[in-house]
Enzyme design. Structure first.
Site, short mmCIF file in Angstrom:
data_model
loop_
_atom_site.label_atom_id
_atom_site.label_comp_id
_atom_site.label_asym_id
_atom_site.label_seq_id
_atom_site.Cartn_x
_atom_site.Cartn_y
_atom_site.Cartn_z
N ASP A 197 32.14 37.91 36.18
CA ASP A 197 32.50 36.89 35.20
C ASP A 197 31.27 36.55 34.36
O ASP A 197 31.34 36.42 33.14
CB ASP A 197 33.02 35.63 35.88
N HIS A 212 38.44 29.23 33.65
CA HIS A 212 37.76 30.45 34.07
C HIS A 212 37.22 31.08 32.79
O HIS A 212 37.99 31.49 31.95
CB HIS A 212 38.84 31.37 34.66
N TRP A 267 30.53 44.27 38.11
CA TRP A 267 30.05 43.01 38.70
C TRP A 267 28.54 43.12 38.92
O TRP A 267 27.77 42.36 38.35
CB TRP A 267 30.82 42.71 40.00
N ARG A 302 39.21 25.21 42.62
CA ARG A 302 39.81 25.63 43.89
C ARG A 302 38.71 25.89 44.94
O ARG A 302 37.52 25.66 44.68
CB ARG A 302 40.68 26.86 43.69
N ASP A 303 39.10 26.40 46.08
CA ASP A 303 38.12 26.67 47.14
C ASP A 303 37.39 27.98 46.85
O ASP A 303 37.51 28.95 47.58
CB ASP A 303 38.82 26.72 48.51
N GLU A 304 36.67 27.97 45.73
CA GLU A 304 35.91 29.16 45.34
C GLU A 304 34.63 28.71 44.64
O GLU A 304 33.60 28.61 45.27
CB GLU A 304 36.78 30.07 44.46
N ASP A 342 32.91 31.09 38.71
CA ASP A 342 34.18 31.62 38.21
C ASP A 342 35.11 30.48 37.80
O ASP A 342 35.78 30.54 36.79
CB ASP A 342 34.86 32.49 39.28
N GLU A 348 42.21 31.74 33.68
CA GLU A 348 41.85 32.92 34.45
C GLU A 348 42.74 34.12 34.09
O GLU A 348 42.28 35.24 33.98
CB GLU A 348 42.00 32.62 35.95
C1 BGC Z 1 37.28 35.17 41.12
C2 BGC Z 1 36.81 35.99 39.97
C3 BGC Z 1 36.15 37.21 40.42
C4 BGC Z 1 37.15 37.96 41.21
C5 BGC Z 1 36.66 39.26 41.68
C6 BGC Z 1 38.20 35.98 41.96
O1 BGC Z 1 38.61 35.31 43.08
O2 BGC Z 1 37.84 33.99 40.73
O3 BGC Z 1 36.78 35.51 38.77
O4 BGC Z 1 35.47 37.93 39.48
O5 BGC Z 1 37.64 37.20 42.29
O6 BGC Z 1 37.68 39.92 42.20
#
Ligand code: BGC
Length: 895
Positions: free
Chosen positions: A485, A770, A537, A476-478, A472, A749
């Site tokens: 996505d 994003h 998703w 960041r912490d992801e 995504d 994003e």
């Molecule tokens: C992500 C996304 C993702 C979404 C789903 C986010 O935190 O960055 O791009 O699809 O959460 O809710």
């Protein structure tokens, strides 16, 4: 080979660009029946293959005794992904192959230059090596580990390979040199089910006599804190290595050097801390000079433990490796109002910074990373949330030192440097861009500079988020493989770069991590483990394989993914039951649809339950189409019936007799139209309401992640390309060009990541890199420039540029499996010029808008004379063409 212009020679038919399993000369393949592709070239037009012959041997000269397969002359025009059908392929063996072809005029090419592929270790028992684990701490954050072993090479080497994988990241070294140029190995998969190993040719690295092999191990995706919950050790808490060096001597004998209890390890190396989100610390004073050279004093190192790691889940690499791809110099170095020393690279990028420095031993330099500066020009990192994204370097002192991180990455345009001794000059810092090494295949350009910047941003969004898995965001912490996505962007991604190997691998992880009931996790690899799915998703499981099949003509991807596609649709079917409506299935809805900057009005809202039912229909339809391709007749019927039922129920529940759709949002009209859910008679009305909504918003969109990819396509498919252009060219919020006007260099994003007053959106979720909204790229290629798939893999191409007077030109090219396709138009002095390139061994239907047969010329010749097959279809001229370069000219409208 040269193409001579003399007649006779000019017709010379050539076979080039040989690839095996989408790759050029891959080593480490574990596909039992690999597939071959090639391209044809020659002079002139209409080059078509009539027959081919492939031969495969373990010997470069194709000596008959060593032949593994001879296809013989096969009458076929197929040149993409032809399946090997020879004797069973052997572990660790290199196979050479070549092909010759005949064209429609019976010209025969020479044999192509040989290409090769090499098999990996096909069986668990081929692995003699043992999993080893050096002594390591049991804490969340620990130093990287180093391991080593000395060994001797006694005879002359013919060939040598390293087969290697790890728990955590590894870097392999032999005799003081890093093996290969790949980074983040062994890559990211659903580690508890599939673990990739790499194969390296180490022949040139070995020495006669004393040798040493060493490795560094770091947390990587395997052990780092991942996801915002800050959990760590998702797949395991111990790092380990599995490595096997296979040396073949010229006398035919072999030697194997394996990981076992004779290796030694240390936790006292220079990398004192590493992790995906938090960066890396390197203390150069702890550097162990010559640690991977023979004779290094490892008396203080400890013996490793042999561990009980699995070997039956090992897979050869299926994707392309992550590499350092390019370097960027900073535009400027300056002090922020708050006094930080900052370098600006002018591009939001993913990777790290290489630093040159000279100073006293023990000096600590800190590099922090940020995507944006705030409205005061200060360094802004709030949107990184808990990710500290910091690299630290401690000098050893003396001569100039160079440092770059290796086991972490950052998403940034700016760095803040602290502790640099002396003046920091541009030549001291270099941005290193890293991503999966996908070949760039697409380009798009038009007369609007902002749209060109948008295309640039889309491509950079792809670079930064295709780091072994489609993520995504990178900062960041992801940084997770969010499925929604990926489904939104995969079609655009497949224009920009060759993503066939990338998705081949990742989709297998989608299948591997799918729950037993068919639910597809939110992110793949499944870090979150919450056993839930969301409409839009989970549909990556149907949309992405179908897309890859269409773009690359890769039937096997459909075959392989089919059980996963079906399991997902069956999962929804159970939830929906006889109602044919999926209630409660949409967790995220039309994610990040338009709200005002103050976030007060829920303006673009679409009912999540309706979204879930619409995606149910779409996935059922795609499944039926896949079943059709694969000859699964029963399934074709079953899932087409389901689609019809859903359609009926959908109309009864959500659509009025006048064609108004519940929620009345842009996304509700877009999805219903795109997924074919409306009766024919209501399409025009629904389109009208959609257009009215857009016009009511003064040509602004209001869609989120789910509606955006199809918005412009729906307008085009329903005769309103003019409105699609209005949206594309809109410069104010919400639009694609608003971020561009605000100086974006990647896709944001949110439509309003940075507001008009230069303040930022909610820090809780505001990435500036994003890719999802970059899905408009697909429309730019397919509609504005006009490159559309006619038959899977572009065996047949539809060239249908749709010019608009708001631009003066647009053009795109795409390197397909057959070769380059190009389409572009330009309005000049009242005339429309259309240039088209059709690669050899394909055909094209070229559709010229607002054109009359007797008014159009090609290369100065009336089209009626230049082509055999020209038809007038209302205002369009439809021309059937073979391969070649074409250049049409006419006055649109016909005068
Ligand atoms: C992500 C996304 C993702 C979404 C789903 C986010 O935190 O960055 O791009 O699809 O959460 O809710």
């Amino acid at each position: 080979m040269l193409l001579l212009t003399q007649t006779g020679f000019a017709q010379k038919l050539l076979v080039t660009d040989l690839s095996c399993e989408h790759k050029v000369n891959p080593i480490g393949v574990d596909v039992a029946a690999p597939r071959f592709s090639w391209k044809l070239s020659g002079a002139g037009r209409n080059i078509m293959q009539k027959a081919y012959s492939i031969r495969v041997a373990t010997d470069k000269n194709f000596a008959s005794k060593k032949t593994s397969w001879q296809s013989g002359k096969v009458n076929s025009d197929e040149s993409v992904l032809l399946t090997y059908a020879g004797t069973a392929l052997q572990s660790g063996t290199r196979y050479y192959w070549q092909v010759k072809v005949w064209d429609a005029n019976n010209n025969e090419s020479a044999w192509s230059s040989p290409a090769y592929w090499e098999m990996g270790l096909l069986l668990p028992q081929d692995w003699k090596a043992q999993w080893i684990e050096p002594v390591q701490s049991d804490e969340k954050q620990m130093p990287a580990l180093v391991l080593r072993k000395d060994f001797a090479v006694q005879k002359k080497i013919a060939a040598a390979r390293a087969y290697v994988t790890s728990h955590g990241f590894y870097e392999l070294h032999i005799n003081g040199k890093k093996v290969g140029d790949e980074i983040f190995t062994p890559g990211w998969t659903s580690y508890n089910k599939r673990l990739q190993y790499q194969v390296f040719d180490i022949t040139p690295l070995l020495l006669q006599g004393a040798n040493s092999v060493g490795a560094m191990l770091a947390d990587g995706w395997y052990r780092s804190s991942l996801a915002w919950e800050k959990n760590w050790g998702t797949w395991g808490k111990k790092l380990g290595l599995l490595c096997q060096l296979q040396i073949t001597y010229t006398d035919g004998s072999e030697q194997t050097v394996i990981t076992d209890n004779s290796w030694k390890g240390s936790q006292d190396g220079p990398i004192t801390r590493d992790g995906i989100y938090d960066g890396e610390s390197y203390d150069a004073r702890k550097e162990m000079r010559g640690w991977s050279n023979a004779g290094f004093d490892d008396s203080k190192w400890k013996a490793v433990a042999v561990a009980d790691g699995a070997k039956d889940d090992l897979i050869a690499v299926q994707t392309v490796p992550v590499r350092r791809i390019q370097e960027i110099k900073p535009l400027r170095i300056f002090k922020t109002p708050k006094g930080l020393l900052v370098a600006d690279f002018g591009q939001n990028m993913v990777g790290w910074v290489k630093l040159k420095v000279k100073g006293d031993a023990g000096t600590l330099i800190t590099i922090r990373h940020a995507e944006v500066l705030d409205k005061y020009g200060d360094f802004y990192t709030d949107n990184l949330r808990a990710a500290t994204a910091t690299a630290e370097y401690t000098l050893k002192g003396g001569d100039e030192e160079t440092y770059e991180p290796r086991f972490s990455f950052f998403g940034f345009r700016y760095i803040a440097v602290n502790g640099y001794p002396g003046e920091l000059k541009p030549e001291d810092v270099t941005g290193v861009v890293v991503h999966s090494d996908m070949k760039q295949t697409g380009s798009f350009e038009c007369s609007n500079a902002l749209v060109n910047q948008l295309q640039h941003n889309i491509q950079w969004g792809q670079k930064g988020n295709f780091v072994d898995v489609p993520t995504d965001c990178p900062q960041r912490d992801e940084r997770l493989g969010w499925t929604g996505d990926a489904q939104a962007f995969c079609r655009t991604a497949a224009f920009n770069m060759d993503v066939a190997p990338f998705f081949t691998k990742w989709l297998k992880d989608v299948a591997a991590d799918q729950e037993p009931d068919g639910a597809v996790p939110f992110v793949i690899p499944d870090v979150l483990r919450n056993k839930n799915t969301s409409a839009g998703w989970g549909d990556v499981s149907t949309i992405a394989p179908w897309t890859m099949y269409r773009v690359f003509g890769d039937k096997r991807i459909l075959e392989t993914q089919y059980p996963s596609m079906k399991a997902y649709v069956e999962y929804i079917r159970k939830k929906a039951g006889d109602s044919y409506m999926w209630k409660g299935g949409s967790v995220f809805g039309d994610w990040l649809f338009y709200k005002s900057m103050a976030q007060t009005e829920n303006d673009g809202y679409t009912s999540p339950d309706m979204i879930a039912t619409m995606f149910y229909a779409y996935s059922a339809k795609l499944l039926a189409q896949a079943a059709e391709v694969l000859g699964k007749t029963d399934d074709v019927q079953t899932y087409n019936n389901i689609f019809d039922k859903i359609k009926e129920v959908f109309n009864r529940n959500y659509v009025t007799a006048e064609g108004r759709i519940a929620s009345e949002s842009q996304t509700s009209y877009v999805l219903a139209l795109h997924f074919g859910l409306l009766p024919e008679a209501l399409r025009a009305k629904a389109t009208q309401y959609l257009v009215e909504d857009i016009k009511g918003r003064h040509n602004h969109l209001s869609t989120g992640f789910l509606g955006t990819p199809y918005l412009c396509h729906v307008l085009t498919a329903n005769g309103r390309t003019d409105v699609a252009y209005d949206l594309l060219l809109q410069q104010t919020f919400p639009s694609w060009l608003y971020p561009v006007k605000m100086g974006a260099t990647t896709i944001w994003e949110r439509w309003d990541g940075q507001k008009t007053d230069s303040t930022f959106q909610d820090v809780g979720m505001n990435s500036f890199n994003h890719y999802a909204y970059g899905a408009i790229g697909d429309w730019m290629y397919r509609v504005a420039a006009g490159i559309e798939i006619g038959a899977p893999g572009y065996k047949h191409i539809l060239v249908q540029p749709q010019p608009d007077k708001k631009l003066t030109y647009a053009k795109a090219s795409f390197e397909s499996s057959y070769g380059q396709i190009a389409s572009g138009w330009e309005m000049k002095d009242g005339k429309l010029l259309v240039k088209v390139k059709v690669p050899a061994n394909t055909t094209a239907t070229i559709i010229l808008p607002e054109a009359q047969t007797n008014k159009v010329t090609e290369g100065g010749i009336p089209v009626g004379t230049a082509f055999k097959n020209v038809k007038q279809d209302k205002n369009n001229l439809v021309i059937e063409a073979g391969s070649g370069d074409y250049s049409f000219e006419y006055v649109p409208g016909g005068n």
